[in-house]
Design an enzyme around this catalytic site. Structure first.
Site, PDB file in Angstrom:
ATOM      1  N   CYS A 133       0.818  -1.210   0.000  1.00 34.47           N
ATOM      2  CA  CYS A 133       0.000   0.000   0.000  1.00 34.47           C
ATOM      3  C   CYS A 133       0.855   1.264   0.000  1.00 34.47           C
ATOM      4  CB  CYS A 133      -0.903  -0.028   1.242  1.00 34.47           C
ATOM      5  SG  CYS A 133      -1.750   1.521   1.560  1.00 34.47           S
ATOM      6  N   TYR A 183      -5.362   6.176  -9.221  1.00 33.14           N
ATOM      7  CA  TYR A 183      -6.522   5.381  -8.815  1.00 33.14           C
ATOM      8  C   TYR A 183      -7.766   5.806  -9.589  1.00 33.14           C
ATOM      9  CZ  TYR A 183      -4.178   3.023  -4.968  1.00 33.14           C
ATOM     10  OH  TYR A 183      -3.351   2.206  -4.238  1.00 33.14           O
TER      11      TYR A 183
END
Length: 336
Positions: A47, A178
């Site tokens: 992440c 994203y």
């Protein structure tokens, strides 16, 4: 991770605000005082948001004060799990899933389970999952526990400029990839992808004549940009379709990213195996086969970068962090 703290609408990708935004401070004003050994930082090396905290913790020398739990990069329907540890339990918190710490804080919490998360060890309850604030507080509130020679990652005199740079990097790059990757229509994707590369061009121009984003030392702004750049060719270029060009095709940004990667505290926290397996195996809506690509070749991360000619002092008046703790070393399969 971001996926655990976001909403994927049909119209537009939206990242939710952190629900648990308590702060751990020197004066304990939120009820959580800085205290060595009391808290555990839970991360995934996959992440980018959690990786910020891993890098900051290492640069500041907080390994003894704030212990680290690393979750399996591949989630199941119960989200982040501790299957990398013996018996599938975190050895300090004694839990199998990070969601148990969320439940200990708020029973029936309806939101996603995200990392980074800081958990209060005595109670087993989540303290904060505010990825925006955690690293800033590590730099400014945990100073009494910093190592000797720790750098100032958020210097007072540069904070306005750092904040301005971090804001546009977040909107267009950190989150922009994203928005492109989870776009559900062509127009949305094209706008997001174009925005990513416009900002990368701006960053390339900014960094052409300076070694770091703000001032002549590493700051929080560099950490936040690095965690996206280091994932760019491995996952964002193909998996998120941000493929107008590779990071390795931009001479300035590629050299800048290699410079940071080769700086103690950055590359020694990066696990490319975790990164690739998470994105390609968890995002089944984007990659339904779950096939993880073999490339790209990672050897280039260790190639000379030549950025020393620009001057700069990576740690300012401080010193590099020492060797990585044995139990926190990235396995050979995750590094060049």
């Amino acid at each position: 991770m971001a996926e655990g703290n976001s909403a994927y609408g049909r119209k537009e990708f939206r990242r939710s605000r952190s629900h648990f935004a308590d702060r751990i401070t020197a004066d304990g004003r939120d009820g959580w005082p800085v205290e060595a050994g009391r808290y555990r930082l839970v991360v995934s090396r996959a992440c980018p948001w959690a990786s910020r905290a891993v890098i900051s913790r290492r640069l500041l020398g907080l390994e003894e004060a704030l212990s680290l739990a690393v979750a399996d990069p591949v989630q199941d329907d119960r989200s982040w799990r501790f299957t990398l540890d013996p018996d599938g339990r975190d050895p300090v918190l004694g839990i199998r899933f990070l969601s148990e710490a969320y439940d200990a804080r708020e029973t029936g919490y309806p939101g996603g389970v995200s990392v980074p998360a800081i958990v209060d060890v005595p109670s087993g309850a989540l303290v904060t999952n505010d990825f925006r604030r955690i690293t800033l507080d590590l730099a400014t509130e945990w100073t009494a526990l910093h190592r000797e020679g720790a750098p100032d990652l958020y210097p007072q005199r540069l904070r306005d400029e750092i904040d301005d740079v971090m804001r546009v990097v977040y909107e267009d790059v950190n989150n922009g990839v994203y928005r492109a990757g989870f776009a559900t229509d062509q127009k949305e994707y094209e706008e997001a992808c174009a925005g990513v590369f416009r900002r990368l061009e701006w960053l390339s121009e900014r960094l052409a004549g300076r070694r770091y984003l703000v001032g002549d030392t590493i700051t929080e702004a560099d950490i936040r940009l690095f965690t996206t750049l280091v994932r760019f060719d491995a996952v964002y270029h193909g998996h998120f379709k941000c493929n107008r060009r590779k990071l390795a095709e931009d001479p300035v940004l590629w050299a800048y990213a290699r410079d940071l990667y080769q700086t103690p505290g950055f590359g020694d926290t990066v696990d490319f195996d975790h990164i690739k397996r998470h994105y390609y195996q968890v995002h089944t809506g984007i990659n339904p086969t779950g096939i993880v690509p073999l490339g790209p070749d990672l050897a280039g991360w260790l190639a000379p970068h030549g950025r020393e000619r620009l001057g700069g002092r990576p740690f300012g008046d401080g010193t590099p962090p020492g060797p990585v703790r044995a139990e926190e070393e990235v396995p050979a399969g995750g590094r060049p």
